[in-house]
Design a protein around this motif. Structure first.
Motif, PDB file in Angstrom:
ATOM      1  N   ARG A 318       0.821  -1.211   0.000  1.00  0.00           N
ATOM      2  CA  ARG A 318       0.000   0.000   0.000  1.00  0.00           C
ATOM      3  C   ARG A 318       0.856   1.263   0.000  1.00  0.00           C
ATOM      4  NH1 ARG A 318      -1.232   1.631   5.419  1.00  0.00           N
ATOM      5  NH2 ARG A 318       0.013   0.431   6.868  1.00  0.00           N
ATOM      6  N   GLY A 319       2.177   1.083   0.102  1.00  0.00           N
ATOM      7  CA  GLY A 319       3.082   2.227   0.012  1.00  0.00           C
ATOM      8  C   GLY A 319       3.093   2.879  -1.363  1.00  0.00           C
ATOM      9  N   THR A 320       2.457   2.242  -2.344  1.00  0.00           N
ATOM     10  CA  THR A 320       2.403   2.875  -3.666  1.00  0.00           C
ATOM     11  C   THR A 320       1.557   4.145  -3.639  1.00  0.00           C
ATOM     12  OG1 THR A 320       0.404   1.714  -4.385  1.00  0.00           O
ATOM     13  CG2 THR A 320       2.518   0.634  -4.848  1.00  0.00           C
ATOM     14  N   GLY A 321       0.641   4.224  -2.674  1.00  0.00           N
ATOM     15  CA  GLY A 321      -0.250   5.375  -2.648  1.00  0.00           C
ATOM     16  C   GLY A 321      -1.095   5.482  -3.911  1.00  0.00           C
ATOM     17  N   ASP A 322      -1.387   4.334  -4.507  1.00  0.00           N
ATOM     18  CA  ASP A 322      -2.184   4.283  -5.744  1.00  0.00           C
ATOM     19  C   ASP A 322      -1.445   4.871  -6.943  1.00  0.00           C
ATOM     20  OD1 ASP A 322      -4.328   2.844  -4.932  1.00  0.00           O
ATOM     21  OD2 ASP A 322      -5.669   4.548  -4.637  1.00  0.00           O
ATOM     22  N   HIS A 323      -0.112   4.869  -6.876  1.00  0.00           N
ATOM     23  CA  HIS A 323       0.651   5.357  -8.021  1.00  0.00           C
ATOM     24  C   HIS A 323       1.335   4.190  -8.723  1.00  0.00           C
ATOM     25  CE1 HIS A 323      -0.322   9.201  -6.504  1.00  0.00           C
ATOM     26  NE2 HIS A 323       0.531   9.175  -5.508  1.00  0.00           N
ATOM     27  N   MET A 324       1.553   4.362 -10.016  1.00  0.00           N
ATOM     28  CA  MET A 324       2.069   3.270 -10.842  1.00  0.00           C
ATOM     29  C   MET A 324       3.589   3.126 -10.788  1.00  0.00           C
ATOM     30  SD  MET A 324      -0.508   1.958 -12.853  1.00  0.00           S
ATOM     31  CE  MET A 324       0.082   1.651 -14.531  1.00  0.00           C
ATOM     32  N   PHE A 325       4.296   4.246 -10.687  1.00  0.00           N
ATOM     33  CA  PHE A 325       5.743   4.201 -10.839  1.00  0.00           C
ATOM     34  C   PHE A 325       6.455   4.963  -9.714  1.00  0.00           C
ATOM     35  CE2 PHE A 325       3.987   4.130 -15.236  1.00  0.00           C
ATOM     36  CZ  PHE A 325       4.283   2.797 -15.518  1.00  0.00           C
ATOM     37  N   ASP A 326       7.691   4.546  -9.441  1.00  0.00           N
ATOM     38  CA  ASP A 326       8.465   5.194  -8.383  1.00  0.00           C
ATOM     39  C   ASP A 326       8.605   6.687  -8.670  1.00  0.00           C
ATOM     40  OD1 ASP A 326       8.659   2.617  -7.553  1.00  0.00           O
ATOM     41  OD2 ASP A 326      10.830   2.454  -7.695  1.00  0.00           O
ATOM     42  N   ILE A 327       9.043   6.981  -9.891  1.00  0.00           N
ATOM     43  CA  ILE A 327       9.153   8.384 -10.315  1.00  0.00           C
ATOM     44  C   ILE A 327       8.504   8.536 -11.681  1.00  0.00           C
ATOM     45  CG2 ILE A 327      10.739  10.207 -11.061  1.00  0.00           C
ATOM     46  CD1 ILE A 327      12.766   9.116  -9.026  1.00  0.00           C
ATOM     47  N   VAL A 328       7.544   9.437 -11.782  1.00  0.00           N
ATOM     48  CA  VAL A 328       7.013   9.804 -13.091  1.00  0.00           C
ATOM     49  C   VAL A 328       7.623  11.164 -13.423  1.00  0.00           C
ATOM     50  CG1 VAL A 328       4.952  10.258 -14.463  1.00  0.00           C
ATOM     51  CG2 VAL A 328       4.865   8.586 -12.598  1.00  0.00           C
ATOM     52  N   PRO A 329       8.506  11.223 -14.417  1.00  0.00           N
ATOM     53  CA  PRO A 329       9.197  12.480 -14.697  1.00  0.00           C
ATOM     54  C   PRO A 329       8.200  13.634 -14.847  1.00  0.00           C
ATOM     55  CG  PRO A 329      10.044  10.723 -16.104  1.00  0.00           C
ATOM     56  CD  PRO A 329       8.862  10.161 -15.367  1.00  0.00           C
ATOM     57  N   GLY A 347       4.744   1.009   7.476  1.00  0.00           N
ATOM     58  CA  GLY A 347       4.145   0.191   6.426  1.00  0.00           C
ATOM     59  C   GLY A 347       3.991   0.944   5.127  1.00  0.00           C
ATOM     60  N   GLU A 348       4.029   2.272   5.210  1.00  0.00           N
ATOM     61  CA  GLU A 348       3.932   3.106   4.012  1.00  0.00           C
ATOM     62  C   GLU A 348       5.173   3.952   3.828  1.00  0.00           C
ATOM     63  OE1 GLU A 348      -0.670   4.433   3.091  1.00  0.00           O
ATOM     64  OE2 GLU A 348       0.818   5.934   3.587  1.00  0.00           O
ATOM     65  N   MET A 349       5.672   4.452   4.953  1.00  0.00           N
ATOM     66  CA  MET A 349       6.674   5.510   4.847  1.00  0.00           C
ATOM     67  C   MET A 349       8.054   4.979   4.492  1.00  0.00           C
ATOM     68  SD  MET A 349       7.494   6.559   8.745  1.00  0.00           S
ATOM     69  CE  MET A 349       8.541   5.587   9.789  1.00  0.00           C
ATOM     70  N   MET A 350       8.845   5.866   3.910  1.00  0.00           N
ATOM     71  CA  MET A 350      10.259   5.637   3.663  1.00  0.00           C
ATOM     72  C   MET A 350      11.012   6.865   4.123  1.00  0.00           C
ATOM     73  SD  MET A 350      11.269   2.786   2.290  1.00  0.00           S
ATOM     74  CE  MET A 350      10.276   1.295   2.124  1.00  0.00           C
ATOM     75  N   PRO A 351      12.190   6.689   4.750  1.00  0.00           N
ATOM     76  CA  PRO A 351      12.742   5.411   5.187  1.00  0.00           C
ATOM     77  C   PRO A 351      11.820   4.704   6.181  1.00  0.00           C
ATOM     78  CG  PRO A 351      14.342   7.207   5.465  1.00  0.00           C
ATOM     79  CD  PRO A 351      13.036   7.826   5.130  1.00  0.00           C
ATOM     80  N   GLU A 352      12.012   3.421   6.300  1.00  0.00           N
ATOM     81  CA  GLU A 352      11.116   2.616   7.128  1.00  0.00           C
ATOM     82  C   GLU A 352      11.250   2.929   8.608  1.00  0.00           C
ATOM     83  OE1 GLU A 352      12.335  -1.338   5.926  1.00  0.00           O
ATOM     84  OE2 GLU A 352      10.507  -1.530   4.749  1.00  0.00           O
ATOM     85  N   ILE A 353      12.470   3.240   9.033  1.00  0.00           N
ATOM     86  CA  ILE A 353      12.670   3.620  10.434  1.00  0.00           C
ATOM     87  C   ILE A 353      13.512   4.886  10.476  1.00  0.00           C
ATOM     88  CG2 ILE A 353      12.536   1.241  11.249  1.00  0.00           C
ATOM     89  CD1 ILE A 353      15.599   1.399  11.665  1.00  0.00           C
TER      90      ILE A 353
ATOM     91  N   PRO B  91       8.322  -1.076  10.254  1.00  0.00           N
ATOM     92  CA  PRO B  91       7.554  -1.425   9.071  1.00  0.00           C
ATOM     93  C   PRO B  91       7.035  -2.858   9.139  1.00  0.00           C
ATOM     94  CG  PRO B  91       9.890  -1.421   8.590  1.00  0.00           C
ATOM     95  CD  PRO B  91       9.745  -0.939   9.994  1.00  0.00           C
ATOM     96  N   GLU B  92       7.652  -3.696   9.935  1.00  0.00           N
ATOM     97  CA  GLU B  92       7.200  -5.083  10.029  1.00  0.00           C
ATOM     98  C   GLU B  92       6.830  -5.405  11.478  1.00  0.00           C
ATOM     99  OE1 GLU B  92      10.485  -4.525   9.182  1.00  0.00           O
ATOM    100  OE2 GLU B  92      10.368  -4.613   7.003  1.00  0.00           O
ATOM    101  N   GLY B  93       6.142  -6.531  11.642  1.00  0.00           N
ATOM    102  CA  GLY B  93       5.995  -7.092  12.972  1.00  0.00           C
ATOM    103  C   GLY B  93       7.342  -7.651  13.408  1.00  0.00           C
ATOM    104  N   LEU B  94       7.871  -8.532  12.580  1.00  0.00           N
ATOM    105  CA  LEU B  94       9.188  -9.110  12.851  1.00  0.00           C
ATOM    106  C   LEU B  94      10.012  -9.101  11.574  1.00  0.00           C
ATOM    107  CD1 LEU B  94      11.284 -10.715  14.541  1.00  0.00           C
ATOM    108  CD2 LEU B  94      10.037 -12.790  13.952  1.00  0.00           C
ATOM    109  N   ASN B 141      -4.715  -2.578   5.482  1.00  0.00           N
ATOM    110  CA  ASN B 141      -3.969  -3.667   6.117  1.00  0.00           C
ATOM    111  C   ASN B 141      -2.537  -3.675   5.613  1.00  0.00           C
ATOM    112  OD1 ASN B 141      -6.347  -4.399   7.326  1.00  0.00           O
ATOM    113  ND2 ASN B 141      -6.666  -6.249   6.092  1.00  0.00           N
ATOM    114  N   GLY B 142      -1.680  -4.343   6.353  1.00  0.00           N
ATOM    115  CA  GLY B 142      -0.294  -4.510   5.916  1.00  0.00           C
ATOM    116  C   GLY B 142      -0.236  -5.255   4.593  1.00  0.00           C
ATOM    117  N   ALA B 143       0.887  -5.097   3.905  1.00  0.00           N
ATOM    118  CA  ALA B 143       0.980  -5.634   2.557  1.00  0.00           C
ATOM    119  C   ALA B 143       1.171  -7.155   2.535  1.00  0.00           C
ATOM    120  CB  ALA B 143       2.115  -4.940   1.811  1.00  0.00           C
ATOM    121  N   TYR B 144       2.202  -7.640   3.212  1.00  0.00           N
ATOM    122  CA  TYR B 144       2.535  -9.058   3.110  1.00  0.00           C
ATOM    123  C   TYR B 144       2.445  -9.753   4.467  1.00  0.00           C
ATOM    124  CZ  TYR B 144       4.269  -7.434  -1.332  1.00  0.00           C
ATOM    125  OH  TYR B 144       4.354  -6.858  -2.563  1.00  0.00           O
ATOM    126  N   GLY B 145       1.991 -10.985   4.435  1.00  0.00           N
ATOM    127  CA  GLY B 145       1.889 -11.766   5.661  1.00  0.00           C
ATOM    128  C   GLY B 145       3.199 -12.460   5.973  1.00  0.00           C
TER     129      GLY B 145
END
Lengths: 381, 412
Positions: A318-329, A347-353, B91-94, B141-145
């Protein structure tokens, strides 16, 4: 001869660092994890200031990693007579015994509540003489990176409430804080101190070897001036001068990332520097994110699918945010990259942590950069 | 080890005592449990078994493990529950970046992102693990199980995954894979094998997903997948509307798909029970049909064509009555009439004309269908203008793939 020169340089530093008098020498712990940060004697609270010990050299990065608008004090120390070998692309070859520290802190908010911290790029009030002025800043955590015979170890410390010392916090911590901007707007967030294993999320840039390495101490990041106690000097030149580095070329010959805020640098240089430090530790050919086919470190060629141009995502979910490509010029609002940077949802954001808030200025930079990219993503059949 | 178990047990008792039914909040006992469990993961050495007693634990922070040879074991997938409903970090559970890893007999619920990600590592066993998003199928929901990626020698068995907004069980860019006796329900993709080599997927039940079992190849990755056997599975009623975020690979899967092969090679589908799919029991397609294919963003050497696909000896039930999406609906009506239905097998019709000799694909690259009630070549390259129901092109057989052997064999 070399060590003589080195001793002289260190002595000069010592004289300048007047407030270090009385500090025990820096302690390299070859194993274990001291319970208190003070047991390292790298940085210590003295007279209302966080001061650096003798031989502890501070440095900054051209473009730093974003961590919820925290300010950072970075230092490096090496045992007597030891030095690192220069490398033009990777982190320098540091001797065993090297101790790197990074202290995360925030400027306090005048008249603010207990957990209010300032959201500002202005660090001019942070320093008082030789160290951080605790009247003006709140210390959060200090991360130690120590080079031991079996490799680098990352050891996190959490500053106590009365700001006298920091305690070992291997499992990290979550601190509810409030960012207060200059216009008094407020943003509650959870400052997340990573656990020891999460340190490797950034510092293990090769996901197969899993070996932890310093990130910031690379030529391209530290090829810049620092306002040392004895005046401005290029950091690479300074490390050479104090004997911590050998084999470096003149700074002009060394690679240099742009400062992401430097309006004199090109948009491309600024964006690439930003992506390099914020994303490249995972998004490199050997990193954790090499599963994605997206390479964002400085080595990736411009205008390439590896940089995300028209690249379909692999496992963004779901991190795509309904977009098709990483970068659309030309179309930042149709691109996944700024969408994920603009999210603070796990689960969506980058960086992840490493952050719980959105780096608005960073998102704007990357959006502007994408807006300036030529071309289109024409779907084929 | 005994001491470790004891301390966790105390944590469990405390957690039990707190008793509050506030799923999003984390009690002090849960916070202590969270820290203790992460500490155990940090302290683990090869051979360490981390036992987590029965209990329902609310975790605020994702966990990570980077030591080889560790086993994490619960008291049962309905007894030891790690709930990430109040997760603020991770980003993950584990997240596991280690080899010789076993996880068994516990549940991971409601992670914000992926539930269990294993990135790089050999000899991975996932057994009796339940992953569930308890609010039912939702895009949020999360993407992958269960998500091993870049792994070797992987066994996923007797597990259950419910509600993933992408794929329930997703094995990516891996080698030597056995996925057996699992249940995947209400995910977008029930089970997905992607860019992987040598996978056996058998005796699973995939139901109520958007697509039951998927074998995909995506571009730009370090390896192309091939050699997957899908057999003896129960694949039925995968008609849940696609709730993936657009742009995700599985977002292109029409609801009502049983087994889907996309751009993968040497896939064998046999001895399955496949029934009650509104679009089709089996779909064979190319990356062109996903609409993500563009010259700039896809590696030039990427092969988008499914090759060497062998479908035989399956038991197919009713399917194809109400395909998902306007284009497919129109195609169905055009070919089979308003009350007609698609046959068991739907092929998008993209063939690698460059590799043809005298207008024919090399024998090993053909699509061979035995024992289906028909095949529709949708003529995707010409916008579905000249679909064909001729089954003659698929009257062939292919050499059968050898079974996957996990070496070393996983520990029981």
């Amino acid at each position: 001869m070399k060590s003589l020169k080195r001793t002289a340089a260190l002595a000069a530093l010592l004289c300048l660092a007047a407030c270090n008098r009385g500090m025990d020498p820096v302690a390299y712990h070859a194993d274990g994890r001291p319970a208190k940060l003070s047991e390292w004697h790298v940085v210590e609270v003295r007279g209302g200031k966080l001061v650096l010990n003798q031989g502890v050299v501070p440095y900054d990065l051209n473009t730093p990693l974003f961590t919820d608008y925290a300010h950072k004090l970075r230092t490096v120390w090496m045992p007597k007579g030891e030095s690192a070998k220069y490398n033009p692309t990777d982190s320098f070859d540091f001797p065993v015994g090297t101790v790197i520290s990074k202290t995360f802190y925030y400027p306090k908010v005048a008249g603010g509540q207990k957990d209010d911290v300032a959201r500002t790029y202005d660090s001019s009030k942070d320093f008082a003489g030789e160290g951080l002025d605790l009247a003006n800043v709140r210390l959060i955590e200090t991360r130690i990176l120590v080079h031991r015979p079996d490799g680098w170890a990352a050891i996190p410390y959490l500053w106590n409430d009365n700001q006298s010392d920091a305690d070992l916090a291997r499992t990290g911590a979550v601190l509810p804080l409030t960012l207060v901007a200059d216009d008094k707007s407020r943003e509650d967030f959870n400052y997340v101190m990573p656990d020891e294993s999460q340190c490797a999320s950034c510092h293990a840039q090769d996901w197969v070897s899993r070996k932890v390495h310093p990130i910031g101490l690379k030529a391209r990041h530290i090829n810049r001036d620092y306002h040392y106690a004895d005046g401005n000097e290029n950091e690479i030149a300074h490390l050479m001068k104090v004997g911590y580095l050998t084999g470096a070329p003149a700074p002009a010959e060394a690679p240099r990332n742009a400062n992401w805020q430097d309006q004199h640098a090109s948009l491309n240089e600024r964006a690439r520097a930003y992506l390099d430090i914020n994303c490249g530790h995972c998004h490199n050919p050997n990193g954790a994110a090499n599963t994605t086919g997206l390479t964002l470190d400085i080595s990736a060629p411009d205008d390439d699918r590896h940089m995300g141009m028209c690249k379909p995502p692999v496992a963004a979910g779901r991190g795509t945010g309904d977009h098709m490509f990483d970068i659309v010029p030309g179309k930042p609002d149709d691109s996944i990259l700024p969408y994920r940077m603009n999210s603070a949802e796990p689960g969506e954001m980058m960086p992840e942590i490493g952050r719980s808030t959105v780096h608005k200025e960073g998102v704007e930079l990357i959006k502007a950069w994408i807006a300036a990219q030529p071309g289109t993503c024409v779907t084929l059949r | 080890m005994r001491k470790l178990i004891l301390t966790v047990a105390i944590g469990a008792v405390l957690a039990g005592c707190s008793g509050g039914e506030q799923p999003a909040a984390q009690s002090d006992a849960d916070a202590a449990f969270n820290a203790k469990l992460q500490q155990q993961l940090l302290d683990a050495k090869p051979g360490t078994v981390i036992d987590i007693p029965a209990g329902h634990y609310s975790l605020k922070r994702g966990l990570s493990l980077r030591t080889d040879g560790v086993t994490i074991r619960g008291a049962g997938m309905d007894k030891t529950v790690l709930s990430f409903k109040g997760q603020v970090v991770g980003p993950e559970g584990l997240l596991v970046n280690a080899s010789d890893f076993t996880i068994e007999n516990l549940a991971l619920e409601d992670t914000k992102g992926d539930a269990l990600k294993i990135n790089q590592g050999k000899n991975i066993t996932i057994r009796g693990v339940r992953v569930e998003w308890t609010g039912g199928p939702k895009t949020t929901n999360g993407a992958y199980g269960l998500y091993p990626v870049k792994t070797q020698n992987v066994l996923i068995e007797d597990s259950v995954v419910i509600g993933a907004s992408d794929a329930g069980i997703y094995v990516g860019q891996s080698h030597n894979i056995v996925v057996r006796r699992n249940r995947a329900e209400f995910n977008v993709a029930g089970i997905e094998i992607e860019n992987s080599v040598n996978a056996d997927v058998f005796e699973n039940t995939a139901t109520n997903n958007t697509g039951g079992i998927l074998v995909f190849n995506m571009p730009n990755l370090s390896q192309a997948g091939k050699a997957t056997r899908v057999f003896k599975n129960q694949v039925h009623d995968n008609n849940t509307g696609n709730f993936a975020a657009k742009g995700a690979a599985v977002a292109s899967v029409p609801a009502g798909s049983g087994v889907v092969v996309n751009s993968n090679d040497k896939v064998e589908i046999f001895d399955n029970d496949v029934a009650n799919h509104q679009t089709a029991n089996v779909i064979i397609s190319s990356y062109f049909s996903t609409n993500y294919y563009n010259a700039k963003g896809v590696a030039a050497d990427y092969n988008p064509y499914p090759k060497g696909i062998y479908v035989y000896d399956n038991r197919f039930g009713p399917a194809g009555e109400s395909p998902d999406g306007m284009k497919l609906k129109m195609l169905k009506t055009a070919v089979y009439g308003v009350s007609g239905k698609f046959p068991d097998v739907l092929w998008d019709g993209y063939a690698d004309t460059k590799s043809m000799v005298n207008g024919k694909l090399p024998d090993d690259d053909r699509i061979c269908i035995v024992g289906a009630n028909g095949v529709l070549n949708a003529d995707g390259p010409n916008d579905y203008k000249n679909p064909s129901t001729d089954t003659k092109p698929y009257e062939c057989t292919l050499p059968k793939l050898p079974p996957v052997v996990l070496e070393p064999a996983p520990k029981a």
